[in-house]
Design an enzyme around this catalytic site. Structure first.
Site, PDB file in Angstrom:
ATOM      1  N   LEU A   1      42.021  27.612  40.752  1.00  0.00           N
ATOM      2  CA  LEU A   1      41.234  28.839  40.564  1.00  0.00           C
ATOM      3  C   LEU A   1      40.245  28.658  39.415  1.00  0.00           C
TER       4      LEU A   1
ATOM      5  N   ASN B   1      26.328  22.971  53.590  1.00  0.00           N
ATOM      6  CA  ASN B   1      27.006  24.012  54.369  1.00  0.00           C
ATOM      7  C   ASN B   1      26.409  25.388  54.074  1.00  0.00           C
TER       8      ASN B   1
ATOM      9  N   THR C   1      30.547  13.759  50.575  1.00  0.00           N
ATOM     10  CA  THR C   1      29.275  14.479  50.766  1.00  0.00           C
ATOM     11  C   THR C   1      28.147  13.521  51.131  1.00  0.00           C
ATOM     12  N   ASP C   2      27.110  14.056  51.766  1.00  0.00           N
ATOM     13  CA  ASP C   2      25.936  13.211  52.059  1.00  0.00           C
ATOM     14  C   ASP C   2      25.187  12.811  50.783  1.00  0.00           C
ATOM     15  N   GLU C   3      25.473  13.502  49.672  1.00  0.00           N
ATOM     16  CA  GLU C   3      24.747  13.189  48.435  1.00  0.00           C
ATOM     17  C   GLU C   3      25.086  11.802  47.897  1.00  0.00           C
TER      18      GLU C   3
ATOM     19  N   ALA D   1      36.963  20.243  44.123  1.00  0.00           N
ATOM     20  CA  ALA D   1      35.961  19.506  43.346  1.00  0.00           C
ATOM     21  C   ALA D   1      35.100  20.479  42.559  1.00  0.00           C
TER      22      ALA D   1
ATOM     23  N   LYS E   1      31.242  12.219  43.020  1.00  0.00           N
ATOM     24  CA  LYS E   1      31.754  12.228  44.399  1.00  0.00           C
ATOM     25  C   LYS E   1      31.761  10.810  44.980  1.00  0.00           C
TER      26      LYS E   1
ATOM     27  N   ARG F   1      16.836  19.795  53.368  1.00  0.00           N
ATOM     28  CA  ARG F   1      18.287  19.712  53.512  1.00  0.00           C
ATOM     29  C   ARG F   1      18.637  19.892  54.995  1.00  0.00           C
TER      30      ARG F   1
ATOM     31  N   TYR G   1      26.868  14.968  39.649  1.00  0.00           N
ATOM     32  CA  TYR G   1      27.758  15.433  40.719  1.00  0.00           C
ATOM     33  C   TYR G   1      27.913  14.361  41.792  1.00  0.00           C
ATOM     34  N   ALA G   2      26.777  13.859  42.280  1.00  0.00           N
ATOM     35  CA  ALA G   2      26.823  12.880  43.369  1.00  0.00           C
ATOM     36  C   ALA G   2      27.527  11.600  42.929  1.00  0.00           C
TER      37      ALA G   2
ATOM     38  N   LYS H   1      24.810  28.625  44.858  1.00  0.00           N
ATOM     39  CA  LYS H   1      24.168  27.791  45.879  1.00  0.00           C
ATOM     40  C   LYS H   1      23.003  28.568  46.493  1.00  0.00           C
TER      41      LYS H   1
ATOM     42  N   PRO I   1      14.280  32.082  42.830  1.00  0.00           N
ATOM     43  CA  PRO I   1      13.710  30.950  42.090  1.00  0.00           C
ATOM     44  C   PRO I   1      13.659  29.685  42.932  1.00  0.00           C
TER      45      PRO I   1
ATOM     46  N   ASP J   1      11.172  22.299  38.497  1.00  0.00           N
ATOM     47  CA  ASP J   1      12.020  21.556  39.433  1.00  0.00           C
ATOM     48  C   ASP J   1      13.354  21.178  38.787  1.00  0.00           C
TER      49      ASP J   1
HETATM   50  P1  NAD Z   1      33.570  25.359  45.772  1.00  0.00           P
HETATM   51  O1  NAD Z   1      33.066  25.125  44.387  1.00  0.00           O
HETATM   52  O2  NAD Z   1      33.238  26.629  46.461  1.00  0.00           O
HETATM   53  O3  NAD Z   1      35.160  25.212  45.798  1.00  0.00           O
HETATM   54  C1  NAD Z   1      35.844  24.230  45.068  1.00  0.00           C
HETATM   55  C2  NAD Z   1      37.313  24.644  44.955  1.00  0.00           C
HETATM   56  O4  NAD Z   1      38.020  23.591  44.270  1.00  0.00           O
HETATM   57  C3  NAD Z   1      37.532  25.920  44.134  1.00  0.00           C
HETATM   58  O5  NAD Z   1      38.438  26.770  44.785  1.00  0.00           O
HETATM   59  C4  NAD Z   1      38.097  25.422  42.816  1.00  0.00           C
HETATM   60  O6  NAD Z   1      38.960  26.341  42.164  1.00  0.00           O
HETATM   61  C5  NAD Z   1      38.844  24.163  43.270  1.00  0.00           C
HETATM   62  N1  NAD Z   1      39.015  23.194  42.179  1.00  0.00           N
HETATM   63  C6  NAD Z   1      38.038  22.642  41.411  1.00  0.00           C
HETATM   64  N2  NAD Z   1      38.573  21.791  40.512  1.00  0.00           N
HETATM   65  C7  NAD Z   1      39.916  21.793  40.742  1.00  0.00           C
HETATM   66  C8  NAD Z   1      41.015  21.124  40.137  1.00  0.00           C
HETATM   67  N3  NAD Z   1      40.827  20.276  39.109  1.00  0.00           N
HETATM   68  N4  NAD Z   1      42.262  21.338  40.627  1.00  0.00           N
HETATM   69  C9  NAD Z   1      42.447  22.206  41.665  1.00  0.00           C
HETATM   70  N5  NAD Z   1      41.454  22.887  42.256  1.00  0.00           N
HETATM   71  C10 NAD Z   1      40.204  22.681  41.796  1.00  0.00           C
HETATM   72  O7  NAD Z   1      33.055  24.102  46.607  1.00  0.00           O
HETATM   73  P2  NAD Z   1      32.723  23.956  48.168  1.00  0.00           P
HETATM   74  O8  NAD Z   1      31.274  24.166  48.356  1.00  0.00           O
HETATM   75  O9  NAD Z   1      33.688  24.750  48.953  1.00  0.00           O
HETATM   76  O10 NAD Z   1      32.995  22.394  48.369  1.00  0.00           O
HETATM   77  C11 NAD Z   1      34.269  21.927  48.760  1.00  0.00           C
HETATM   78  C12 NAD Z   1      34.221  20.417  48.918  1.00  0.00           C
HETATM   79  O11 NAD Z   1      33.274  20.052  49.892  1.00  0.00           O
HETATM   80  C13 NAD Z   1      33.817  19.661  47.652  1.00  0.00           C
HETATM   81  O12 NAD Z   1      34.585  18.491  47.584  1.00  0.00           O
HETATM   82  C14 NAD Z   1      32.353  19.333  47.869  1.00  0.00           C
HETATM   83  O13 NAD Z   1      31.971  18.187  47.152  1.00  0.00           O
HETATM   84  C15 NAD Z   1      32.346  19.111  49.361  1.00  0.00           C
HETATM   85  N6  NAD Z   1      31.069  19.358  50.053  1.00  0.00           N
HETATM   86  C16 NAD Z   1      30.434  20.552  49.904  1.00  0.00           C
HETATM   87  C17 NAD Z   1      29.266  20.802  50.609  1.00  0.00           C
HETATM   88  C18 NAD Z   1      28.540  22.123  50.486  1.00  0.00           C
HETATM   89  O14 NAD Z   1      27.445  22.259  51.030  1.00  0.00           O
HETATM   90  N7  NAD Z   1      29.089  23.121  49.826  1.00  0.00           N
HETATM   91  C19 NAD Z   1      28.729  19.802  51.445  1.00  0.00           C
HETATM   92  C20 NAD Z   1      29.407  18.580  51.567  1.00  0.00           C
HETATM   93  C21 NAD Z   1      30.582  18.375  50.875  1.00  0.00           C
HETATM   94  O1  TDX Z   2      17.882  28.242  42.538  1.00  0.00           O
HETATM   95  C1  TDX Z   2      17.746  27.302  43.338  1.00  0.00           C
HETATM   96  N1  TDX Z   2      16.498  27.022  43.813  1.00  0.00           N
HETATM   97  C2  TDX Z   2      16.250  26.003  44.681  1.00  0.00           C
HETATM   98  O2  TDX Z   2      15.088  25.784  45.069  1.00  0.00           O
HETATM   99  C3  TDX Z   2      18.863  26.495  43.806  1.00  0.00           C
HETATM  100  C4  TDX Z   2      20.255  26.764  43.329  1.00  0.00           C
HETATM  101  C5  TDX Z   2      18.585  25.478  44.692  1.00  0.00           C
HETATM  102  N2  TDX Z   2      17.336  25.222  45.108  1.00  0.00           N
HETATM  103  C6  TDX Z   2      17.102  24.088  46.032  1.00  0.00           C
HETATM  104  C7  TDX Z   2      17.712  22.783  45.536  1.00  0.00           C
HETATM  105  C8  TDX Z   2      18.078  22.067  46.812  1.00  0.00           C
HETATM  106  O3  TDX Z   2      16.980  21.318  47.277  1.00  0.00           O
HETATM  107  O4  TDX Z   2      17.781  24.375  47.246  1.00  0.00           O
HETATM  108  C9  TDX Z   2      18.391  23.189  47.801  1.00  0.00           C
HETATM  109  C10 TDX Z   2      19.875  23.422  47.980  1.00  0.00           C
HETATM  110  O5  TDX Z   2      20.442  23.532  46.696  1.00  0.00           O
HETATM  111  P1  TDX Z   2      22.026  23.794  46.493  1.00  0.00           P
HETATM  112  O6  TDX Z   2      22.428  24.998  47.259  1.00  0.00           O
HETATM  113  O7  TDX Z   2      22.291  23.760  45.018  1.00  0.00           O
HETATM  114  O8  TDX Z   2      22.651  22.532  47.253  1.00  0.00           O
HETATM  115  P2  TDX Z   2      22.465  20.950  47.048  1.00  0.00           P
HETATM  116  O9  TDX Z   2      22.073  20.622  45.659  1.00  0.00           O
HETATM  117  O10 TDX Z   2      21.592  20.458  48.159  1.00  0.00           O
HETATM  118  O11 TDX Z   2      23.996  20.451  47.253  1.00  0.00           O
HETATM  119  C11 TDX Z   2      24.825  21.016  48.287  1.00  0.00           C
HETATM  120  O12 TDX Z   2      24.957  20.151  49.391  1.00  0.00           O
HETATM  121  C12 TDX Z   2      25.733  18.996  49.235  1.00  0.00           C
HETATM  122  C13 TDX Z   2      26.218  21.373  47.749  1.00  0.00           C
HETATM  123  O13 TDX Z   2      26.086  22.214  46.603  1.00  0.00           O
HETATM  124  C14 TDX Z   2      27.017  20.143  47.427  1.00  0.00           C
HETATM  125  O14 TDX Z   2      28.346  20.502  47.015  1.00  0.00           O
HETATM  126  C15 TDX Z   2      27.099  19.265  48.646  1.00  0.00           C
HETATM  127  O15 TDX Z   2      27.763  18.090  48.346  1.00  0.00           O
END
Ligand code: NAD
Ligand code: TDX
Length: 345
Positions: free
Chosen positions: A37, A187, A129-131, A83, A161, A221, A157-158, A196, A212, A279
């Site tokens: 949490l 996602n 992740t694709d990153e 994560a 991962k 993306r 971050y990348a 996000k 912003p 940026d």
């Molecule tokens: P999120 O930040 O919404 O959720 C992360 C969860 O992990 C939270 O519930 C947090 O409490 C838990 N957590 C973090 N550190 C922890 C720890 N040390 N011990 C136990 N729990 C912990 O993230 P998300 O967007 O749901 O992403 C989930 C996974 O998918 C991540 O591994 C992320 O890298 C990967 N991923 C996300 C996306 C995306 O677009 N969101 C895309 C590709 C991969």
């Molecule tokens: O305020 C903003 N303005 C903006 O222009 C934010 C937060 C983002 N952006 C842009 C940056 C990126 O090009 O939007 C795009 C998406 O940004 P995010 O939602 O922060 O995602 P991104 O950095 O692409 O990473 C996401 O996809 C891969 C997830 O957060 C990661 O966890 C996942 O691994």
């Protein structure tokens, strides 16, 4: 494949959708959800699941070996998605990313290996992740990331991962563990933390604030609906080949400007609501997934990510669930927002 699944990070965005997806679609699986949490973990994301006979929540940190070890004894499989997940936060402070994403993954892999008197848990799936692949140039729309593309992470971050991803590879190679890795693109869907871009922009607009947009808005993306991602993860868990990596994408590339304009259109707002801002440091230009391998080998392809309908449904979820995001956007979120963008009105 069925039994008890140890899921990490199940209270976050993808994790909570995954819990719901598995319980609804796979009567053979029970879930233990281990989540610390952190700021993005939220029990409210799973209130409808509380008391479900095949679900149990354990509050704990994946870095804590004493917490993890007994849970591994109960597990037939591990789906590891806990994560630190936000690129901008990793630019402000990378340390929590190294701790949770690298040390946390190492702690889980070791515990999985030692479980059941050394027999180990059945299968370990890492949600990567694709990153990890870095960035593609806008000038080469023909290029996409395949599982063979070089790993060239660009943000802290990348990089964290990618470290986890390579640890998974190494544990499979060294200890012959049954490990599979998924690498998914961006996602979207319900319960995404509003740091996000999609929930940030939608909730700002609902509050009458501008959105912003970083840099020139031309970054691209590949957007995939979270339920497609959940289904693909389950498919890899149940049918993927040990030691393999599977890309997951939405076949849905959009520039940030196009995404923003579509959100504005869906919400009936004008272009004056866009606020161009500085940026992101090291901002990756383009992510694009070649999802050919998972389709050829496992017969999976995205079906829920169609644009703009799937985006409109997601916008509608945030409109309908205002009280959820208003609670999330109060408290510590305000400090983060102020530091990143200036005070939230
Ligand atoms: P999120 O930040 O919404 O959720 C992360 C969860 O992990 C939270 O519930 C947090 O409490 C838990 N957590 C973090 N550190 C922890 C720890 N040390 N011990 C136990 N729990 C912990 O993230 P998300 O967007 O749901 O992403 C989930 C996974 O998918 C991540 O591994 C992320 O890298 C990967 N991923 C996300 C996306 C995306 O677009 N969101 C895309 C590709 C991969
Ligand atoms: O305020 C903003 N303005 C903006 O222009 C934010 C937060 C983002 N952006 C842009 C940056 C990126 O090009 O939007 C795009 C998406 O940004 P995010 O939602 O922060 O995602 P991104 O950095 O692409 O990473 C996401 O996809 C891969 C997830 O957060 C990661 O966890 C996942 O691994």
């Amino acid at each position: 494949m069925s039994g008890t699944m140890l899921l990490t990070g199940g209270c976050g965005f993808i994790g909570s959708n995954f819990v719901r997806f598995v319980l609804a679609n796979r009567p053979g699986w029970s879930i233990i959800n281990l989540d610390s949490l952190s700021y993005s973990g939220n029990l409210e994301n799973l209130t409808d699941i509380e008391g479900h006979p095949r679900y149990r929540f354990v509050k704990g940190d994946i870095c804590d070996a004493d917490t993890v070890a007994p849970l591994m004894e109960e597990a037939d499989a591990v789906v590891h998605m806990a994560a630190e997940s936000h690129v901008d936060r990793s630019i402000l402070d990378s340390r929590p990313f190294i701790v949770s994403n690298v040390l946390g993954t190492q702690t889980l892999l070791d515990a999985a290996r030692r479980a059941k008197g050394g027999a180990g848990v059945g299968r370990f799936l890492l949600v990567s992740t694709d990153e990890v692949y870095g960035s593609l140039p806008l000038e080469r729309p023909d290029l996409r990331f395949t599982e063979e593309s070089p790993l060239r992470p660009n943000s802290p971050y990348a990089a964290s991962k990618t470290s986890a991803d390579l640890l998974a590879r190494a544990y499979h190679h060294t200890f012959s563990m049954d490990i599979v890795v998924t690498r998914c693109s961006n996602n979207f869907g319900p319960y995404q933390f509003p740091e996000k871009v999609i929930p940030l922009f939608v909730t700002n607009l609902m509050d009458g604030a501008q959105v912003p947009l970083y840099g020139d808005g031309k970054n691209v993306r590949d957007w995939v609906h979270v339920d497609d991602h959940c289904e693909a993860v389950l498919t890899v868990l149940e049918k993927g080949r040990a030691g393999e990596v599977y890309n997951i994408g939405g076949n849905n590339e959009r520039s940030n400007l196009e995404l923003t304009r579509t959100i504005l259109e869906i919400m009936g707002k004008g272009p004056e609501m866009i606020r161009p801002v500085a940026d992101r440091l090291g901002h990756d230009r383009r992510y694009a997934i070649d999802g050919g391998k998972i389709e050829r080998e496992l017969g999976w392809r995205p079906t829920r990510s169609r644009w703009p309908g799937a985006l409109a449904a997601t916008v509608d979820w945030y409109v309908t669930n205002r009280s959820w995001w208003e609670r999330v956007r109060s408290g510590a979120y305000r400090e983060y927002y102020a530091r990143q963008y200036g005070a939230l009105s």
